[in-house]
Motif scaffolding. Structure first.
Motif: not given
Length: 71
Positions: A13-17, A21-22, A56-65
């Motif tokens: 998750f941290v790597t994805f975020i 942002y990059r 943004m949709f993908v980041s919200i999905f990953v966060y919720q998972c």
């Protein structure tokens, strides 16, 4: 396949975020560069907005998972 709570899931998750942002920064810079090169600003702005919405949709999905798995 459900994710199990683990430190590995949180690292993913941290790597994805970080990558998110990059990429968002690079996309914004390239949008401005393409407009300055003479590409139609409406098309570039529209495409950028669609890509940003998807990201943004993908980041919200990953966060919720990750949150669901109590990482």
């Amino acid at each position: 396949m459900a994710l199990r709570p683990s430190i590995q899931n949180c690292k993913i998750f941290v790597t994805f975020i970080s990558l998110y942002y990059r990429f968002k920064t690079l996309a914004s810079q390239s949008k401005d560069e393409l407009v300055s090169l003479g590409f139609p600003s409406f098309t570039i702005e529209d495409f950028h907005q669609v890509v940003s919405s998807i990201l943004m949709f993908v980041s919200i999905f990953v966060y919720q998972c990750c949150r669901r798995d109590y990482c």
